[in-house]
Design a protein around this motif. Sequence first.
Motif, PDB file in Angstrom:
ATOM      1  N   GLY A 192       0.788  -1.230   0.000  1.00  9.11           N
ATOM      2  CA  GLY A 192       0.000   0.000   0.000  1.00  9.11           C
ATOM      3  C   GLY A 192       0.815   1.272   0.000  1.00  9.11           C
ATOM      4  N   VAL A 193       1.690   1.465  -0.990  1.00 15.45           N
ATOM      5  CA  VAL A 193       2.498   2.688  -1.068  1.00 15.45           C
ATOM      6  C   VAL A 193       1.647   3.858  -1.548  1.00 15.45           C
ATOM      7  CG1 VAL A 193       4.411   3.784  -2.308  1.00 15.45           C
ATOM      8  CG2 VAL A 193       4.666   1.457  -1.430  1.00 15.45           C
ATOM      9  N   THR A 194       1.938   5.060  -1.025  1.00 14.85           N
ATOM     10  CA  THR A 194       1.337   6.302  -1.497  1.00 14.85           C
ATOM     11  C   THR A 194       2.428   7.368  -1.518  1.00 14.85           C
ATOM     12  OG1 THR A 194      -0.459   7.915  -1.105  1.00 14.85           O
ATOM     13  CG2 THR A 194       0.593   6.978   0.832  1.00 14.85           C
ATOM     14  N   PHE A 195       2.412   8.241  -2.535  1.00 14.80           N
ATOM     15  CA  PHE A 195       3.517   9.165  -2.764  1.00 14.80           C
ATOM     16  C   PHE A 195       3.157  10.608  -2.445  1.00 14.80           C
ATOM     17  CE2 PHE A 195       4.168   5.652  -5.765  1.00 14.80           C
ATOM     18  CZ  PHE A 195       5.471   5.279  -5.443  1.00 14.80           C
ATOM     19  N   ALA A 196       4.166  11.357  -1.949  1.00 10.04           N
ATOM     20  CA  ALA A 196       4.022  12.801  -1.763  1.00 10.04           C
ATOM     21  C   ALA A 196       4.215  13.498  -3.107  1.00 10.04           C
ATOM     22  CB  ALA A 196       5.047  13.311  -0.753  1.00 10.04           C
ATOM     23  N   ARG A 197       3.896  14.779  -3.149  1.00  5.25           N
ATOM     24  CA  ARG A 197       3.942  15.522  -4.399  1.00  5.25           C
ATOM     25  C   ARG A 197       5.366  15.742  -4.904  1.00  5.25           C
ATOM     26  NH1 ARG A 197      -0.913  17.438  -5.863  1.00  5.25           N
ATOM     27  NH2 ARG A 197       0.082  18.777  -7.418  1.00  5.25           N
ATOM     28  N   ASP A 198       6.365  15.575  -4.037  1.00  8.68           N
ATOM     29  CA  ASP A 198       7.748  15.775  -4.475  1.00  8.68           C
ATOM     30  C   ASP A 198       8.329  14.551  -5.169  1.00  8.68           C
ATOM     31  OD1 ASP A 198       8.157  14.004  -2.411  1.00  8.68           O
ATOM     32  OD2 ASP A 198       9.361  15.364  -1.184  1.00  8.68           O
ATOM     33  N   ASP A 199       7.553  13.469  -5.298  1.00  9.49           N
ATOM     34  CA  ASP A 199       8.002  12.233  -5.948  1.00  9.49           C
ATOM     35  C   ASP A 199       9.210  11.614  -5.257  1.00  9.49           C
ATOM     36  OD1 ASP A 199       6.035  12.048  -7.866  1.00  9.49           O
ATOM     37  OD2 ASP A 199       7.173  13.097  -9.412  1.00  9.49           O
ATOM     38  N   ASN A 200       9.421  11.962  -3.993  1.00 11.91           N
ATOM     39  CA  ASN A 200      10.514  11.372  -3.229  1.00 11.91           C
ATOM     40  C   ASN A 200      10.000  10.720  -1.944  1.00 11.91           C
ATOM     41  OD1 ASN A 200      13.392  10.940  -2.444  1.00 11.91           O
ATOM     42  ND2 ASN A 200      12.799  12.362  -0.804  1.00 11.91           N
ATOM     43  N   ARG A 201       9.246  11.472  -1.166  1.00 15.18           N
ATOM     44  CA  ARG A 201       8.705  10.932   0.083  1.00 15.18           C
ATOM     45  C   ARG A 201       7.526  10.018  -0.228  1.00 15.18           C
ATOM     46  NH1 ARG A 201       5.159  13.850   3.735  1.00 15.18           N
ATOM     47  NH2 ARG A 201       5.471  15.585   2.295  1.00 15.18           N
ATOM     48  N   PHE A 202       7.436   8.927   0.519  1.00 16.30           N
ATOM     49  CA  PHE A 202       6.297   8.028   0.355  1.00 16.30           C
ATOM     50  C   PHE A 202       5.915   7.429   1.701  1.00 16.30           C
ATOM     51  CE2 PHE A 202       9.946   5.197  -0.090  1.00 16.30           C
ATOM     52  CZ  PHE A 202       9.568   4.046   0.577  1.00 16.30           C
ATOM     53  N   TYR A 203       4.707   6.918   1.769  1.00  7.81           N
ATOM     54  CA  TYR A 203       4.205   6.235   2.957  1.00  7.81           C
ATOM     55  C   TYR A 203       3.752   4.838   2.542  1.00  7.81           C
ATOM     56  CZ  TYR A 203       4.290  10.858   5.058  1.00  7.81           C
ATOM     57  OH  TYR A 203       4.706  12.084   5.514  1.00  7.81           O
TER      58      TYR A 203
END
Length: 329
Positions: A192-203
């Motif tokens: 269940g990955v989800t990405f931040a808008r900077d295309d670097n940080r993810f959860y």
Amino acid sequence: MNLGSRPLRLALVLTAVLLLAGGSLGYVLHARHRERPPGPAAADASFSLEEPGLYFQDPATGRVARQSGEQGPRVPGGPSCDRFHTAGEHALCLRKLPGVPARTEALVLDRRLREVRRVTVPGIPNRARVSASGQVLSWTTFTTGDSYATTAFSTRTAILDLRTGYLVKSIEQIPLTLDGARHHDSDVNYWGVTFARDDNRFYATVSTGGRTHLVEGDLRAWSAKALRENAECPSLSPDDTRVAFKKKVSDDPRSPWRLHVLDLATMSEHPVAELQSVDDQAAWLDSATLGYALPGRDGRASDVWSVPADGTGAPRLVVAGGSSPANVP
């Protein structure tokens, strides 16, 4: 046996051998043709992501469809997918390939739904996510089992960066910090990955030692750290400030989860108004609304519902017969 009959006998034997060989070859070719997977169903030429609306997987057809507005007309014609997500310039389509062992085909598509890249991985399609820019994608497959409600499952999660073309086939080896210390264990599973808008940080979710954790990852630093326990299938809000997730609230395997939203600045959480157990990675339909799939009514496999993210209001049926919702504004 006289010498005059030997050529005839040899001819008969050779004929029988050729007939048997031909029959065997024909059977093999027929079997191979029969077992060959059917050609993938591509999107119709008139169907693309250029039209705004809610895109979703239609369980009745196995293809992606579009709907404009709540309960609006359904427009069919998308690609055949078991899981689907889209954002920015690309879409991700996961579909199970026929045969044993289970394999999944991950198709990266452009806005015209033309194939950009294809990756085949082991397992059953489970989660699909595309970053807001459309440049970084992730998918999860079940390699053992098919439900998070039991402990007998194993997952494999990949991350693909279209900017470089680099594919991480499994993120299990990412250095993980848990409870302030580096964590090593053979039972680590991510999904269940989800990405931040900077295309670097993810959860993402990590499971280890019988517990699940919400982790924050850094692609450039290639590291991850656990933020809190009991949080699965995160979905980051469009403004990167909140994470929707499913929280285990019961040991009843029929209804174990409740959908929650976490404020990343304060680390405070609240449940949303949906009381049913949501076994899905919710999607943010806009900055204030979550979309998710629930078991369908009247024999339908699943329906898409929406609920306010702030805990107010009530759930609303958005698509009768659908899953994998993704809003294209």
